[in-house]
Design a protein around this motif. Structure first.
Motif, short mmCIF file in Angstrom:
data_model
loop_
_atom_site.label_atom_id
_atom_site.label_comp_id
_atom_site.label_asym_id
_atom_site.label_seq_id
_atom_site.Cartn_x
_atom_site.Cartn_y
_atom_site.Cartn_z
N UNK A 8 -10.28 -4.70 -13.79
CA UNK A 8 -8.59 -4.07 -13.26
C UNK A 8 -8.41 -3.81 -11.64
N UNK A 9 -7.42 -3.49 -11.66
CA UNK A 9 -7.14 -2.85 -10.68
C UNK A 9 -8.12 -1.40 -10.17
N UNK A 10 -8.62 -1.76 -9.05
CA UNK A 10 -9.03 -0.32 -7.98
C UNK A 10 -8.06 0.05 -7.43
N UNK A 11 -7.04 1.04 -7.90
CA UNK A 11 -5.69 1.27 -7.79
C UNK A 11 -6.32 1.87 -6.21
N UNK A 12 -7.28 2.97 -5.85
CA UNK A 12 -7.23 3.33 -4.67
C UNK A 12 -8.04 2.35 -3.53
N UNK A 77 3.46 -4.04 -0.76
CA UNK A 77 3.28 -4.70 -1.82
C UNK A 77 2.18 -4.21 -1.90
N UNK A 78 1.13 -4.01 -1.89
CA UNK A 78 -0.42 -3.17 -1.99
C UNK A 78 -0.66 -2.12 -2.33
N UNK A 79 1.02 -1.21 -1.63
CA UNK A 79 0.98 0.28 -2.23
C UNK A 79 2.04 -0.24 -3.67
N UNK A 80 2.81 -0.63 -3.65
CA UNK A 80 3.76 -0.21 -4.41
C UNK A 80 2.90 -1.02 -6.14
N UNK A 81 2.30 -1.93 -5.99
CA UNK A 81 1.61 -2.25 -6.68
C UNK A 81 0.55 -1.51 -7.43
N UNK A 82 -0.50 -0.59 -6.24
CA UNK A 82 -1.25 0.21 -7.00
C UNK A 82 -0.52 1.53 -7.36
N UNK A 83 0.69 2.21 -7.23
CA UNK A 83 1.20 3.34 -7.59
C UNK A 83 1.66 2.84 -8.58
N UNK A 84 2.51 1.34 -9.59
CA UNK A 84 3.25 0.83 -10.43
C UNK A 84 2.09 0.99 -11.35
N UNK A 85 0.50 0.53 -10.94
CA UNK A 85 -0.38 0.95 -11.93
C UNK A 85 -1.33 2.02 -12.79
N UNK A 86 -0.99 2.34 -11.24
CA UNK A 86 -1.29 4.70 -11.63
C UNK A 86 -0.81 4.80 -12.69
N UNK A 87 0.96 4.62 -12.38
CA UNK A 87 2.29 5.23 -13.15
C UNK A 87 1.27 4.38 -14.50
N UNK A 88 1.47 3.47 -15.22
CA UNK A 88 1.04 3.26 -16.43
C UNK A 88 -0.11 3.43 -16.98
N UNK A 89 -1.52 3.47 -15.93
CA UNK A 89 -2.32 3.99 -16.69
C UNK A 89 -2.60 5.51 -16.87
N UNK A 90 -1.46 6.46 -16.63
CA UNK A 90 -1.05 7.39 -16.94
C UNK A 90 -1.29 7.34 -18.25
#
Length: 90
Positions: A8-12, A77-90
């Motif tokens: 999966x994405x490494x958000x950081x 776009x990278x920041x948006x995707x990371x934030x989206x992933x972070x929000x979904x993973x919560x």
């Protein structure tokens, strides 16, 4: 049904990439602005100077500005995707 996702994405890491790309776009903007001032304030005169200042530089400056926009957009776009992933993973 089990979830078979093993990667999966490494958000950081993606946030760091986005921040780095946006920072580079800012650095390039600063460099383009510096060069623009140098080109416009040079004492070089004559037909070659006119061609350089009025044709060559504007064309290349436009390419550099497009690259800045693309890098900034890619970073955002990278920041948006990371934030989206972070929000979904919560």
């Amino acid at each position: 049904m089990p979830n078979n996702i093993s990667h999966g994405m490494n958000v950081q890491e993606v946030k760091d990439l986005g921040t780095k790309l946006k920072g580079i776009s800012t650095q390039i903007t600063d460099m383009v602005n510096l060069l623009h001032g140098k080109v416009n304030n040079t004492s070089w005169v004559g037909p070659d100077a006119a061609k350089f200042k009025n044709e060559w530089w504007p064309q290349h400056r436009a390419h550099l500005q497009k690259m800045v926009q693309d890098l900034d957009g890619f970073g955002q776009s990278a920041l948006n995707n990371a934030t989206e992933q972070e929000n979904i993973s919560k």
